[in-house]
Design an enzyme around this catalytic site. Structure first.
Site, PDB file in Angstrom:
ATOM      1  N   LYS A  11       5.041   2.490   8.096  1.00  0.00           N
ATOM      2  CA  LYS A  11       3.681   2.049   7.845  1.00  0.00           C
ATOM      3  C   LYS A  11       3.021   3.052   6.921  1.00  0.00           C
ATOM      4  CE  LYS A  11      -0.796   1.043   9.954  1.00  0.00           C
ATOM      5  NZ  LYS A  11      -1.606   0.945  11.195  1.00  0.00           N
ATOM      6  N   SER A 191       1.880   8.472   2.157  1.00  0.00           N
ATOM      7  CA  SER A 191       3.035   9.343   1.915  1.00  0.00           C
ATOM      8  C   SER A 191       3.215  10.395   3.005  1.00  0.00           C
ATOM      9  CB  SER A 191       2.925  10.029   0.538  1.00  0.00           C
ATOM     10  OG  SER A 191       2.818   9.066  -0.494  1.00  0.00           O
ATOM     11  N   ARG A 192       2.674  10.118   4.192  1.00  0.00           N
ATOM     12  CA  ARG A 192       2.777  11.028   5.334  1.00  0.00           C
ATOM     13  C   ARG A 192       2.062  12.367   5.100  1.00  0.00           C
ATOM     14  NH1 ARG A 192       3.913   6.805   7.119  1.00  0.00           N
ATOM     15  NH2 ARG A 192       5.544   6.285   8.624  1.00  0.00           N
ATOM     16  N   LEU A 193       1.178  12.405   4.108  1.00  0.00           N
ATOM     17  CA  LEU A 193       0.385  13.612   3.859  1.00  0.00           C
ATOM     18  C   LEU A 193      -0.936  13.474   4.621  1.00  0.00           C
ATOM     19  CD1 LEU A 193       1.115  14.160   0.061  1.00  0.00           C
ATOM     20  CD2 LEU A 193       2.228  15.204   2.036  1.00  0.00           C
TER      21      LEU A 193
END
Length: 213
Positions: A11, A191-193
C-alpha cells in the site's frame, strides 16, 4: 490466501504529512488534534487502543481497550483489576498504548507509568454506564477459565436479582491512568519514507525529535 500472497501485499501511503512546523509543541495537544480528526472522519472505533503490558518473566501481552478520557494527567481506561492486564500492571506499573487509525494512515504510540484512578473517578464512570454493562462487571471473572457461557449468564442473573437497577461498582473494577513520558506520532508517507515525530519528557519539558522510518 497463501503466504506468498501476503508477502506481496503493498500500500502506498499518500493521504497526509507530518512535519515539525505543522505539529504542536505539546504532544497532548497533537493527540487531541489527531483524535478529533479521527472522530470527524468517522473511522471505525477511533477510541480503540492496544494496551501492552508485561507479566512474570518479562512475557508481554496485548489487548484492545477503549480510551475513556485524557488530560494533562494522562490517558484513562477502565477494566477489571483482577484480569490478566490488572495482575500484570500490579507487577510492573509500566505500559504502552497504541492507536491505529487505518483510514487516516496514522499511528500514535504512548509509553509511561500506570496508576489507578481515584475511587471517585471510577464510581462516576461506572455509574454512567448502561445497566447491562454494570451488571456484566459483576458477572465476569475476567481472564479466568470458566466451564461455559452459561456461567456468565447465571452470574448476570444473580447480580440483577441482588442489585436490581442500582448495582454498585465492584471493588475489583475501576480505572487506570497511563502517565506518558514518551509519545510518537506516525504518518504514513510514499515510498515507505514515513514521518515519525517522537516527544520525550526531559524534566518538565517535552523534547520533539524526528525518527527515521
Amino acid at each position: 490466501m497463501s503466504t506468498q500472497n501476503i508477502a506481496d501485499l503493498r500500500k502506498s501511503y499518500e493521504r497526509a504529512e507530518l512535519d515539525e512546523e505543522a505539529s504542536r509543541e505539546d504532544p497532548l495537544e497533537q493527540f487531541g488534534l489527531w483524535l478529533q480528526q479521527a472522530l470527524d472522519a468517522q473511522v471505525p472505533e477511533p477510541n480503540a487502543m492496544t494496551l501492552a503490558t508485561v507479566g512474570e518473566g518479562g512475557r508481554p501481552s496485548t489487548r484492545i481497550v477503549l480510551i475513556k478520557g485524557f488530560d494533562a494527567r494522562g490517558i484513562v481506561w477502565y477494566t477489571n483489576y483482577e484480569s490478566r492486564k490488572g495482575r500484570e500492571l500490579a507487577l510492573h506499573a509500566q505500559a504502552a498504548l497504541q492507536f491505529h487509525w487505518v483510514e487516516l494512515e496514522r499511528v500514535v504510540r504512548i509509553e509511561g507509568r500506570v496508576e489507578k484512578t481515584s475511587a471517585d473517578e471510577s464510581d462516576a464512570y461506572f455509574n454512567s454506564r448502561p445497566l447491562d454493562n454494570r451488571l456484566g462487571a459483576w458477572a465476569s471473572p475476567q481472564s479466568q477459565v470458566i466451564s461455559s457461557r452459561a456461567v456468565l449468564v447465571a452470574n448476570a442473573a444473580k447480580a440483577a436479582a441482588r442489585y436490581a437497577l442500582s448495582p454498585p461498582r465492584p471493588p475489583h473494577w475501576g480505572g487506570y491512568r497511563l502517565v506518558p513520558d514518551t509519545w510518537e506520532f506516525w504518518q504514513g508517507r510514499k515510498s515507505r519514507l514515513h514521518d515519525r515525530l517522537r516527544y520525550r519528557l526531559e524534566g518538565t519539558s517535552w523534547v520533539r525529535e524526528r525518527l527515521a522510518p
